[in-house]
Design a protein around this motif. Sequence first.
Motif, PDB file in Angstrom:
ATOM      1  N   THR A   1      22.707   0.486 -20.702  1.00  0.00           N
ATOM      2  CA  THR A   1      22.445  -0.561 -20.079  1.00  0.00           C
ATOM      3  C   THR A   1      21.237  -1.324 -20.721  1.00  0.00           C
ATOM      4  N   PHE A   2      21.235  -2.463 -20.922  1.00  0.00           N
ATOM      5  CA  PHE A   2      20.187  -3.378 -21.738  1.00  0.00           C
ATOM      6  C   PHE A   2      19.760  -4.445 -20.758  1.00  0.00           C
ATOM      7  N   SER A   3      18.785  -4.463 -20.276  1.00  0.00           N
ATOM      8  CA  SER A   3      18.194  -5.556 -19.262  1.00  0.00           C
ATOM      9  C   SER A   3      17.151  -6.144 -19.917  1.00  0.00           C
ATOM     10  N   GLU A   4      16.732  -7.712 -19.703  1.00  0.00           N
ATOM     11  CA  GLU A   4      15.834  -8.250 -20.063  1.00  0.00           C
ATOM     12  C   GLU A   4      15.322  -9.355 -18.879  1.00  0.00           C
ATOM     13  N   VAL A   5      13.995  -9.622 -18.902  1.00  0.00           N
ATOM     14  CA  VAL A   5      13.552 -10.472 -17.853  1.00  0.00           C
ATOM     15  C   VAL A   5      12.287 -11.068 -18.386  1.00  0.00           C
ATOM     16  N   GLU A   6      12.055 -12.392 -17.924  1.00  0.00           N
ATOM     17  CA  GLU A   6      10.889 -12.974 -18.122  1.00  0.00           C
ATOM     18  C   GLU A   6       9.810 -12.729 -16.888  1.00  0.00           C
ATOM     19  N   LEU A   7       8.379 -12.203 -17.170  1.00  0.00           N
ATOM     20  CA  LEU A   7       7.598 -11.670 -16.196  1.00  0.00           C
ATOM     21  C   LEU A   7       6.267 -12.616 -16.183  1.00  0.00           C
ATOM     22  N   THR A   8       6.055 -12.963 -15.085  1.00  0.00           N
ATOM     23  CA  THR A   8       4.889 -13.728 -14.837  1.00  0.00           C
ATOM     24  C   THR A   8       3.789 -12.887 -13.870  1.00  0.00           C
TER      25      THR A   8
ATOM     26  N   ALA B   1       0.265  -5.633  -5.404  1.00  0.00           N
ATOM     27  CA  ALA B   1       0.521  -6.389  -6.664  1.00  0.00           C
ATOM     28  C   ALA B   1       1.735  -7.160  -6.719  1.00  0.00           C
ATOM     29  N   THR B   2       1.508  -8.342  -7.156  1.00  0.00           N
ATOM     30  CA  THR B   2       2.850  -9.463  -6.928  1.00  0.00           C
ATOM     31  C   THR B   2       3.081  -9.685  -8.529  1.00  0.00           C
ATOM     32  N   ALA B   3       4.557  -9.670  -8.805  1.00  0.00           N
ATOM     33  CA  ALA B   3       5.023 -10.255  -9.774  1.00  0.00           C
ATOM     34  C   ALA B   3       6.161 -11.349  -9.896  1.00  0.00           C
ATOM     35  N   ARG B   4       6.148 -12.311 -10.428  1.00  0.00           N
ATOM     36  CA  ARG B   4       7.418 -13.210 -10.710  1.00  0.00           C
ATOM     37  C   ARG B   4       8.281 -13.065 -11.679  1.00  0.00           C
ATOM     38  N   PHE B   5       9.372 -13.317 -11.585  1.00  0.00           N
ATOM     39  CA  PHE B   5      10.477 -13.044 -12.391  1.00  0.00           C
ATOM     40  C   PHE B   5      11.527 -14.460 -12.598  1.00  0.00           C
ATOM     41  N   ASN B   6      11.837 -14.422 -13.976  1.00  0.00           N
ATOM     42  CA  ASN B   6      13.074 -15.426 -14.395  1.00  0.00           C
ATOM     43  C   ASN B   6      13.697 -14.727 -15.662  1.00  0.00           C
TER      44      ASN B   6
ATOM     45  N   GLY C   1      17.531  -3.281 -12.222  1.00  0.00           N
ATOM     46  CA  GLY C   1      17.052  -4.556 -11.555  1.00  0.00           C
ATOM     47  C   GLY C   1      15.649  -4.846 -12.082  1.00  0.00           C
ATOM     48  N   VAL C   2      14.640  -5.409 -10.987  1.00  0.00           N
ATOM     49  CA  VAL C   2      13.242  -5.652 -11.287  1.00  0.00           C
ATOM     50  C   VAL C   2      12.363  -4.911 -10.303  1.00  0.00           C
ATOM     51  N   VAL C   3      11.204  -4.631 -10.765  1.00  0.00           N
ATOM     52  CA  VAL C   3      10.256  -3.874 -10.002  1.00  0.00           C
ATOM     53  C   VAL C   3       8.986  -4.374 -10.020  1.00  0.00           C
ATOM     54  N   ALA C   4       8.159  -4.182  -8.975  1.00  0.00           N
ATOM     55  CA  ALA C   4       6.705  -4.388  -8.986  1.00  0.00           C
ATOM     56  C   ALA C   4       6.087  -3.079  -9.016  1.00  0.00           C
ATOM     57  N   SER C   5       4.731  -3.035  -9.676  1.00  0.00           N
ATOM     58  CA  SER C   5       4.107  -1.800 -10.012  1.00  0.00           C
ATOM     59  C   SER C   5       2.728  -2.117  -9.500  1.00  0.00           C
ATOM     60  N   ARG C   6       2.332  -1.363  -8.254  1.00  0.00           N
ATOM     61  CA  ARG C   6       0.810  -1.523  -7.932  1.00  0.00           C
ATOM     62  C   ARG C   6      -0.179  -0.796  -9.069  1.00  0.00           C
TER      63      ARG C   6
ATOM     64  N   SER D   1       0.634  -1.049  -0.059  1.00  0.00           N
ATOM     65  CA  SER D   1       0.136  -0.070   0.157  1.00  0.00           C
ATOM     66  C   SER D   1       0.809   1.187   0.005  1.00  0.00           C
ATOM     67  N   ASP D   2       1.918   1.126   0.236  1.00  0.00           N
ATOM     68  CA  ASP D   2       2.819   2.228   0.610  1.00  0.00           C
ATOM     69  C   ASP D   2       3.620   2.702  -0.683  1.00  0.00           C
ATOM     70  N   HIS D   3       3.808   1.657  -1.692  1.00  0.00           N
ATOM     71  CA  HIS D   3       4.742   1.660  -2.775  1.00  0.00           C
ATOM     72  C   HIS D   3       3.821   1.550  -4.169  1.00  0.00           C
ATOM     73  N   VAL D   4       3.796   2.588  -5.040  1.00  0.00           N
ATOM     74  CA  VAL D   4       3.521   2.675  -6.294  1.00  0.00           C
ATOM     75  C   VAL D   4       4.390   1.661  -7.242  1.00  0.00           C
ATOM     76  N   LEU D   5       5.612   1.820  -6.880  1.00  0.00           N
ATOM     77  CA  LEU D   5       6.605   0.807  -7.613  1.00  0.00           C
ATOM     78  C   LEU D   5       7.598   0.468  -6.300  1.00  0.00           C
ATOM     79  N   PHE D   6       7.833  -0.773  -6.190  1.00  0.00           N
ATOM     80  CA  PHE D   6       8.840  -1.376  -5.220  1.00  0.00           C
ATOM     81  C   PHE D   6       9.829  -2.318  -6.106  1.00  0.00           C
ATOM     82  N   PRO D   7      10.879  -1.634  -6.070  1.00  0.00           N
ATOM     83  CA  PRO D   7      12.237  -2.119  -6.760  1.00  0.00           C
ATOM     84  C   PRO D   7      13.001  -3.124  -6.047  1.00  0.00           C
ATOM     85  N   ALA D   8      13.997  -3.940  -6.818  1.00  0.00           N
ATOM     86  CA  ALA D   8      14.749  -4.825  -6.075  1.00  0.00           C
ATOM     87  C   ALA D   8      15.789  -4.777  -7.052  1.00  0.00           C
TER      88      ALA D   8
END
Length: 250
Positions: free
Chosen positions: A109-116, A233-238, A221-226, A89-96
Amino acid sequence: MRRRRGLLVAGAAMLLAACGGGGGEAPEEGASGPPETSARSENPAGAFPDEPTFRDDLTVPVPGWPRLDEADGSAAGPVTGAYQLRAGSDHVLFPAAAPIAVEPGNRGTFSEVELTLTPGAEGGGGLFCRGSPDGTSMYAATFSGQGTYAVQRVEQGDVTVLKEEKVPGVTPDRGPVLLRLICGTGEDDREVSLLVTVNASPFSVVRDPRPLRAGPSSRVGVVASRGQGVEPATARFNNFALFLATPPRD
């Protein structure tokens, strides 16, 4: 992680041109490029390499990825076969941040990720670049459970949406989404160019003439977005990978 070579070649040439290096002209904001299969040539000198500087399939994340559990419901850590983020609730975006720091003067920088994601959810997840060490400033590219991608600028916690569009034919119920983000970092006083693809389409450039200051180090890195949702909001990464236009110092 298939279909990488064509995007690397086209994206690197456009990005470095936009940042003052390389040849050719970058497309106007929102322009769409040719299908990825039409660009099959060797990488131009000084562009992104074939092999990543850092790679983690995230089935068992390497040490250094955050493990957090906050009071507002935000959380970060490994789950079975993936790395998971939840924006509370306190984060519009939550990064890791990935366990690697990028020198501020790196040309890109060029980054890529598979997102579920959960299909239909207002929130989602994605990638960030040029992040501050404390996680309060960054550029983020996210994709939602409703099939919308957004490019956002975050400065000291204040979020500005630079671009947001529906992606035709791409929805989380069809399986993992391949998200890519190219970020022209450059010096603090130069325009930043961001190039985003979702499953290799669309092919868009967003520019920020008021670049975020990278500080002593820049994080990716990766980030979850509410999003606009009220629920976490939950996101899974590979299969996270990071390519650097300027090789790291030994």
